[in-house]
Every structure is written in C-alpha cells, then in structure tokens.
Motif scaffolding. Sequence first.
Motif, mmCIF file in Angstrom:
data_model
loop_
_atom_site.group_PDB
_atom_site.id
_atom_site.type_symbol
_atom_site.label_atom_id
_atom_site.label_comp_id
_atom_site.label_asym_id
_atom_site.label_seq_id
_atom_site.Cartn_x
_atom_site.Cartn_y
_atom_site.Cartn_z
ATOM 1 N N SER A 83 0.719 -0.982 -0.178
ATOM 2 C CA SER A 83 0.436 0.271 -0.420
ATOM 3 C C SER A 83 0.742 1.613 -0.255
ATOM 4 C CB SER A 83 -0.997 -0.312 1.211
ATOM 5 O OG SER A 83 -1.423 -0.679 1.215
ATOM 6 N N SER A 84 1.901 1.474 0.605
ATOM 7 C CA SER A 84 2.702 2.457 0.830
ATOM 8 C C SER A 84 4.574 1.617 0.816
ATOM 9 C CB SER A 84 2.561 3.496 1.482
ATOM 10 O OG SER A 84 2.904 2.897 3.186
ATOM 11 N N GLN A 138 8.133 2.942 2.639
ATOM 12 C CA GLN A 138 8.976 4.033 2.729
ATOM 13 C C GLN A 138 11.320 3.917 2.697
ATOM 14 O OE1 GLN A 138 7.361 4.201 6.932
ATOM 15 N NE2 GLN A 138 6.212 5.626 6.733
ATOM 16 N N TYR A 178 14.701 4.514 4.695
ATOM 17 C CA TYR A 178 15.222 4.947 5.657
ATOM 18 C C TYR A 178 16.229 5.324 5.660
ATOM 19 C CZ TYR A 178 10.887 4.369 8.397
ATOM 20 O OH TYR A 178 9.756 4.241 9.372
ATOM 21 N N PRO A 220 16.981 4.419 13.230
ATOM 22 C CA PRO A 220 16.739 4.562 11.236
ATOM 23 C C PRO A 220 16.293 6.133 11.559
ATOM 24 C CG PRO A 220 16.055 2.809 11.700
ATOM 25 C CD PRO A 220 16.256 3.065 13.175
ATOM 26 N N LEU A 242 13.371 8.788 8.722
ATOM 27 C CA LEU A 242 12.769 8.918 7.744
ATOM 28 C C LEU A 242 12.855 9.573 6.659
ATOM 29 C CD1 LEU A 242 9.633 7.016 6.081
ATOM 30 C CD2 LEU A 242 8.476 9.037 7.400
ATOM 31 N N THR A 270 7.837 9.231 2.023
ATOM 32 C CA THR A 270 6.807 7.416 2.153
ATOM 33 C C THR A 270 6.555 8.190 0.606
ATOM 34 O OG1 THR A 270 6.836 7.999 4.305
ATOM 35 C CG2 THR A 270 4.101 7.149 2.490
ATOM 36 N N VAL A 301 3.621 6.006 -2.493
ATOM 37 C CA VAL A 301 1.839 5.696 -1.471
ATOM 38 C C VAL A 301 1.379 5.524 -3.026
ATOM 39 C CG1 VAL A 301 1.912 6.462 0.637
ATOM 40 C CG2 VAL A 301 0.626 7.826 -1.916
ATOM 41 N N LEU A 360 17.629 1.434 4.681
ATOM 42 C CA LEU A 360 16.269 0.547 4.328
ATOM 43 C C LEU A 360 14.849 1.174 3.475
ATOM 44 C CD1 LEU A 360 16.928 0.096 8.308
ATOM 45 C CD2 LEU A 360 17.055 -1.900 7.169
ATOM 46 N N LEU A 382 4.266 -1.596 4.183
ATOM 47 C CA LEU A 382 2.924 -1.447 4.683
ATOM 48 C C LEU A 382 2.095 -2.354 3.305
ATOM 49 C CD1 LEU A 382 0.971 -1.500 6.903
ATOM 50 C CD2 LEU A 382 -0.662 0.776 5.792
ATOM 51 N N ASN A 387 -2.339 -4.883 5.637
ATOM 52 C CA ASN A 387 -1.537 -3.674 6.430
ATOM 53 C C ASN A 387 -0.040 -5.048 8.114
ATOM 54 O OD1 ASN A 387 -3.135 -1.194 7.191
ATOM 55 N ND2 ASN A 387 -4.610 -2.164 8.659
ATOM 56 N N PHE A 395 3.564 -4.675 8.371
ATOM 57 C CA PHE A 395 4.741 -3.713 7.897
ATOM 58 C C PHE A 395 6.261 -4.532 8.091
ATOM 59 C CE2 PHE A 395 6.329 0.478 7.241
ATOM 60 C CZ PHE A 395 7.506 0.519 8.201
ATOM 61 N N PHE A 413 10.412 -4.157 6.782
ATOM 62 C CA PHE A 413 11.045 -3.826 6.800
ATOM 63 C C PHE A 413 12.453 -4.186 5.843
ATOM 64 C CE2 PHE A 413 12.404 0.541 8.708
ATOM 65 C CZ PHE A 413 11.243 0.591 9.930
ATOM 66 N N LEU A 433 15.849 -5.910 10.277
ATOM 67 C CA LEU A 433 14.934 -4.745 10.983
ATOM 68 C C LEU A 433 13.520 -6.359 10.953
ATOM 69 C CD1 LEU A 433 15.105 -1.005 11.065
ATOM 70 C CD2 LEU A 433 14.173 -2.508 12.777
ATOM 71 N N ASN A 468 -0.444 -4.991 17.401
ATOM 72 C CA ASN A 468 -0.477 -5.613 16.084
ATOM 73 C C ASN A 468 1.023 -6.831 17.003
ATOM 74 O OD1 ASN A 468 -0.132 -6.859 13.659
ATOM 75 N ND2 ASN A 468 -0.122 -4.779 12.393
ATOM 76 N N GLN A 527 1.691 0.543 11.406
ATOM 77 C CA GLN A 527 1.007 -0.291 10.984
ATOM 78 C C GLN A 527 -0.215 0.262 10.506
ATOM 79 O OE1 GLN A 527 4.148 -0.945 11.735
ATOM 80 N NE2 GLN A 527 2.984 -3.183 11.557
ATOM 81 N N LEU A 555 -0.671 5.382 6.815
ATOM 82 C CA LEU A 555 -0.432 5.562 5.837
ATOM 83 C C LEU A 555 0.141 7.427 5.941
ATOM 84 C CD1 LEU A 555 -1.853 4.381 2.387
ATOM 85 C CD2 LEU A 555 -0.315 3.508 4.092
ATOM 86 N N ASN A 556 1.291 7.251 5.466
ATOM 87 C CA ASN A 556 1.967 8.824 5.902
ATOM 88 C C ASN A 556 2.693 9.399 7.363
ATOM 89 O OD1 ASN A 556 2.537 9.564 2.673
ATOM 90 N ND2 ASN A 556 0.668 9.359 2.576
ATOM 91 N N GLU A 567 5.237 9.179 9.626
ATOM 92 C CA GLU A 567 5.475 9.205 10.143
ATOM 93 C C GLU A 567 6.501 8.529 11.522
ATOM 94 O OE1 GLU A 567 8.344 12.789 10.166
ATOM 95 O OE2 GLU A 567 10.267 11.960 10.308
ATOM 96 N N ALA A 568 7.747 7.599 11.633
ATOM 97 C CA ALA A 568 7.740 6.609 12.806
ATOM 98 C C ALA A 568 9.307 7.064 12.902
ATOM 99 C CB ALA A 568 7.908 5.060 12.840
ATOM 100 N N PHE A 615 12.464 6.618 15.421
ATOM 101 C CA PHE A 615 13.010 6.007 15.931
ATOM 102 C C PHE A 615 13.749 6.004 17.478
ATOM 103 C CE2 PHE A 615 13.201 1.835 13.985
ATOM 104 C CZ PHE A 615 11.623 2.097 12.441
#
Lengths: 110, 117
Positions: A30-31, A33, A35, A43, A45, A48, A50, A88, A92, A96, A98, A100, B43, B56, B99, B102-103, B105-106, B108
């Motif tokens: 679906s998308s 990313q 890193y 890491p 970001l 992204t 999509v 990296l 997704l 659903n 996720f 790497f 990872l 999740n 998870q 979309l879009n 940002e995570a 770390f």
Amino acid sequence: TQLLEQSPQFLSIQEGENLTVYCNSSSVFSSLQWYRQEPGEGPVLLVTVVTGGEVKKLKRLTFQFGDARKDSSLHITAAQPGDTGLYLCAGLNTGNQFYFGTGTSLTVIP
Amino acid sequence: KAGVTQTPRYLIKTRGQQVTLSCSPISGHRSVSWYQQTPGQGLQFLFEYFSETQRNKGNFPGRFSGRQFSNSRSEMNVSTLELGDSALYLCASSRSGTQRVLNTEAFFGQGTRLTVV
C-alpha cells in the motif's frame, strides 16, 4: 522469508558518483518508505511513496515506486560522504503488515 | 521537542536471565512499536502498542512481551534469554501508528544493544 529484498547489500563508491539502490518484492504494498540509519542511531525516515509510478525528489535523492507497487528504487546523484549509512526500505502490505527490507550499506569514500 | 528515549543503551545478560527494556515516546505520540535488528535478519517487527493495547504482533516467541502505560511509555520484556537474542532493540513512536495509517512518520530511538553471554 524476506518480503522485501534490497540490492546491492553493500556498496562502496567514490564521492561524486551516482548510485541506485533497489527494493523488490513479489507482494503488493500500500505504501513504501525509505529510511537511512547511521551507526549507533535509529533509522530516520527519508520519504514515503503511496501511488504506483510515483517519483519523489529530496535534494540529490530520487525515490520511485513501481507501477505495480511491488518495488522501489532510490537514486543518489553525486554522492557525498555524508550519504554514508544503511538504507532501508519498509512497506505496508495490503494485509496491514509492516516489513523492513534487508538493507543496503553504503560507503562514500572522500 | 525531546526525541524517543530508550534505556538502557547497553546491556549484558546471561543465558536464562530475563530483561526489561524501556522506551519513552515523543510527547503526544500514542503508538510505540518495537523492532529487533541483527546483522543476519535485519530489522524485524516485534509488536505495536497504541493506547495501552497491543495492536499488532510479529512472529516472535512468547518469551518476548511488552506493555504500554497510560503515559504512552512502553516496556519490552524478554524472558529466558538465548544467545540468539543478542541484538539492537529499537522502538519507534508515532502519533497514530505506522502499521495502520499511511504517511505516518515513525521516529526511532537510538536503541538498546543487548548482548547475551
């Protein structure tokens, strides 16, 4: 089983050269990313994407999402020593989940 | 704005022991995800917590568990440590969870380097 395979695994180039890193899968995402991870850090970001076929530019970095949303590429123009790090991809998928990618370790030699 | 804080940074444990790692997310972020990073496997996603609930879970044995508190801080516990558990454990925080949205940002943390001897 790795859903996202990156190539090459290691890359060592001279400053000023161009390079492309690939992120491939047999699954649809679906998308996706990208890193960059530097030694001793987590890491960070970069972008992204999509939409299938989408291209995004971040200064000297160009990111592309494949038309079928199963693959992506990262192209760096005129690489600098500051670009050194572990790149990296992460996706997704339609379930659903996720994941790497396996990572590409880039070294840019001054 | 303070970033994601993980403690401790380094840890050495003996096989069979248990360990607890801590992660304080960015203020306002309600989602915390945990990852294991090793040279051989890369990872790998462990689990994600959002508003104190595990939302999740990855494919890790039951020895790996976690929890999230009302202030969004999270802990990860590994029981009966094995040599293969040696890794960099990373946590990532986001507002609503990478998870699901979309879009999103995570961010770390720097990780906890666990060595099992």
